[in-house]
Design a protein around this motif. Sequence first.
Motif, PDB file in Angstrom:
ATOM      1  N   PHE A  63       3.979 -11.748  22.967  1.00 47.45           N
ATOM      2  CA  PHE A  63       5.099 -12.241  23.764  1.00 47.45           C
ATOM      3  C   PHE A  63       5.394 -13.710  23.463  1.00 47.45           C
ATOM      4  O   PHE A  63       6.527 -14.077  23.126  1.00 47.45           O
ATOM      5  CB  PHE A  63       4.774 -12.050  25.243  1.00 47.45           C
ATOM      6  CG  PHE A  63       5.886 -12.405  26.182  1.00 47.45           C
ATOM      7  CD1 PHE A  63       6.996 -11.598  26.301  1.00 47.45           C
ATOM      8  CD2 PHE A  63       5.809 -13.537  26.985  1.00 47.45           C
ATOM      9  CE1 PHE A  63       8.027 -11.906  27.180  1.00 47.45           C
ATOM     10  CE2 PHE A  63       6.826 -13.863  27.864  1.00 47.45           C
ATOM     11  CZ  PHE A  63       7.934 -13.040  27.966  1.00 47.45           C
ATOM     12  N   ALA A  64       4.386 -14.560  23.555  1.00 51.04           N
ATOM     13  CA  ALA A  64       4.585 -15.988  23.320  1.00 51.04           C
ATOM     14  C   ALA A  64       4.918 -16.271  21.860  1.00 51.04           C
ATOM     15  O   ALA A  64       5.736 -17.141  21.557  1.00 51.04           O
ATOM     16  CB  ALA A  64       3.330 -16.768  23.732  1.00 51.04           C
ATOM     17  N   LEU A  67       8.834 -14.999  21.210  1.00 54.20           N
ATOM     18  CA  LEU A  67       9.947 -15.396  22.072  1.00 54.20           C
ATOM     19  C   LEU A  67      10.997 -16.197  21.304  1.00 54.20           C
ATOM     20  O   LEU A  67      12.198 -15.910  21.386  1.00 54.20           O
ATOM     21  CB  LEU A  67       9.427 -16.245  23.239  1.00 54.20           C
ATOM     22  CG  LEU A  67       9.055 -15.514  24.531  1.00 54.20           C
ATOM     23  CD1 LEU A  67       8.345 -16.469  25.475  1.00 54.20           C
ATOM     24  CD2 LEU A  67      10.281 -14.944  25.203  1.00 54.20           C
ATOM     25  N   ALA A 118       9.431  -9.928  24.704  1.00 59.39           N
ATOM     26  CA  ALA A 118       9.894 -11.116  23.993  1.00 59.39           C
ATOM     27  C   ALA A 118      11.368 -10.999  23.629  1.00 59.39           C
ATOM     28  O   ALA A 118      12.063 -12.013  23.513  1.00 59.39           O
ATOM     29  CB  ALA A 118       9.059 -11.328  22.729  1.00 59.39           C
ATOM     30  N   ALA A 399      14.605 -19.205  24.881  1.00 64.90           N
ATOM     31  CA  ALA A 399      13.320 -18.892  24.262  1.00 64.90           C
ATOM     32  C   ALA A 399      12.399 -20.109  24.265  1.00 64.90           C
ATOM     33  O   ALA A 399      11.189 -19.983  24.490  1.00 64.90           O
ATOM     34  CB  ALA A 399      13.537 -18.409  22.831  1.00 64.90           C
ATOM     35  N   THR A 403       8.874 -20.047  26.018  1.00 65.81           N
ATOM     36  CA  THR A 403       7.705 -20.239  25.155  1.00 65.81           C
ATOM     37  C   THR A 403       6.807 -21.330  25.720  1.00 65.81           C
ATOM     38  O   THR A 403       5.580 -21.164  25.810  1.00 65.81           O
ATOM     39  CB  THR A 403       8.141 -20.593  23.727  1.00 65.81           C
ATOM     40  OG1 THR A 403       8.924 -19.527  23.181  1.00 65.81           O
ATOM     41  CG2 THR A 403       6.930 -20.821  22.828  1.00 65.81           C
ATOM     42  N   GLN A 406       5.009 -20.001  28.720  1.00 59.59           N
ATOM     43  CA  GLN A 406       3.901 -19.113  28.380  1.00 59.59           C
ATOM     44  C   GLN A 406       2.710 -19.890  27.824  1.00 59.59           C
ATOM     45  O   GLN A 406       1.566 -19.637  28.205  1.00 59.59           O
ATOM     46  CB  GLN A 406       4.371 -18.076  27.353  1.00 59.59           C
ATOM     47  CG  GLN A 406       5.261 -17.002  27.913  1.00 59.59           C
ATOM     48  CD  GLN A 406       4.533 -16.098  28.884  1.00 59.59           C
ATOM     49  OE1 GLN A 406       3.402 -15.688  28.651  1.00 59.59           O
ATOM     50  NE2 GLN A 406       5.172 -15.787  29.994  1.00 59.59           N
TER      51      GLN A 406
END
Length: 519
Positions: A63-64, A67, A118, A399, A403, A406
């Motif tokens: 996910f991180a 993104l 993401a 994003a 980011t 996260q």
Amino acid sequence: MEHPTGHPRRWQILGVMVFSLLAVVLDNTILNVALKVISDPDAGLGASQSQLEWAINSYTLVFAGLLFTFGVLGDRFGRKRMLQIGMVLFGLASLASAYAQDPGQLIAARAAMGLGGAAVMPATLAIISNVFAPRERAKAIGVWAGGVGLAVAIGPIAGGLLLEHFWWGSVFLVNVPIVIVSSILIALIVPDSRNPDKAQLDPLGVLLSIIGLVGVVYGIIKIGELGTVADPQVWAPALGGIAVLVAFVLHERRTAHPAFDVRYFTVPRFSTAVASVGLVFFAMMGVMFFLAFYLQLVRGYSPLAAGALMLPFAAAQLIFSPLSAGMVRRFGGKIVATVSMLLVAASLSAYLLVGVDSPILVFEVIAFVQGAAMANIGSPATEAVMSSLPREKAGVGSAMTNTIRQVGGALGVALLGSVLSATYRENVAGTLTVLPEGVRHAAGESITATLGVAESLGARGAALIGPAKEAFVDGMHVTALCSAAIALVGAAVVARWLPGKEKPVPPVARPEKPEPAVV
């Protein structure tokens, strides 16, 4: 087509975006409730502690790491398309997670869920920024942030309800109907938007961002696992990731069509807002990490009751997030963000008042203040980031914000979680001398392990329970003070660099037509 006053259906679109995000945010909190069941060899998958951690971390890592990439792709190929692709991926991966047959399958399915998440997260905020005119955008982002806060809080409650009536896979299966309804609404209501300059695609920059972010996040995750920064498994990927991100910045400064123009970081409004998001989530996630253990293990509440006790945090988010835009207009971003950061620091310090037997009302009041303070940081900071960028870069801006959120949150859990663990081990060590040397080390690793050993010993282990709870609360207090110190750093940053109240621009008088000359 541009809409000077905003898209005619903008409020409906906002509702669809918040609902679409519900599954992604809900899943991040709902899983925590199910971990104990998943570890059960009969009722679950028999997952080990390490496997449970990677069921969470595989999602975070993907996910991180992606993104930013999906933000760029959404700006280039269309945010609606990217949102639809992400929802389908998330739904299919949720289905796979629900019916995983072993821990390895669950970890892989969770990584796939991170891929879908993401794609969804930056697209929702980018679409909101495009359909709302600047005068309403801050209010819309406040509603979006309130929806996120609500989903964070109701996750444990929803998880507790599902586990009382169904098997562990239901905490993933619940995402599927949300995905189906969202996909239909997106297709019918949401307009598409993208960056009109189709030449702005930067494959090397995107690749460098993925490698760099994955390396940094992986190193952060290993800190939480190993409890040290000295291990090569921690510093090697983290330093490698930082080096690649430096190369990313150098490349973005030189290329004609950067994925993200790093010169935006020289704009105080943008860079300070991004830094404040990272700092507040670093501080807050480190504390949220221990709250679940405190409520369930120290106070003895069920997962459902523990989730319900977080409702004041959700209520404050829901109340104050939509109001934060008006606060900023009235007092200015600098004052609102600084005061809110100070309130965050105060609420974190207030956990010193929370003990093994303290009235639960104390905890509820602190949770409400936390939620209110967070609502008046997250929304204005996100709006400041989005308004600092041109509209065609909305996906990248979204994003970037997520980011940093996260990475900051993961770093908070890893480092502050390590502080909590180290303090607990030190405080409980003297109590465990009554145990055989073979089990003493394992029993002192965490309060979960200590209470597990105490339960297995029956009446003989009862003497361990009280000291274990006291040791955990002491560690919680140390962690809360560290978190408060980080929040104070955030307050200093926004007080120094975030712009203040914007002065109204006086209307420009039209030049009068010259009088005709008299001949």
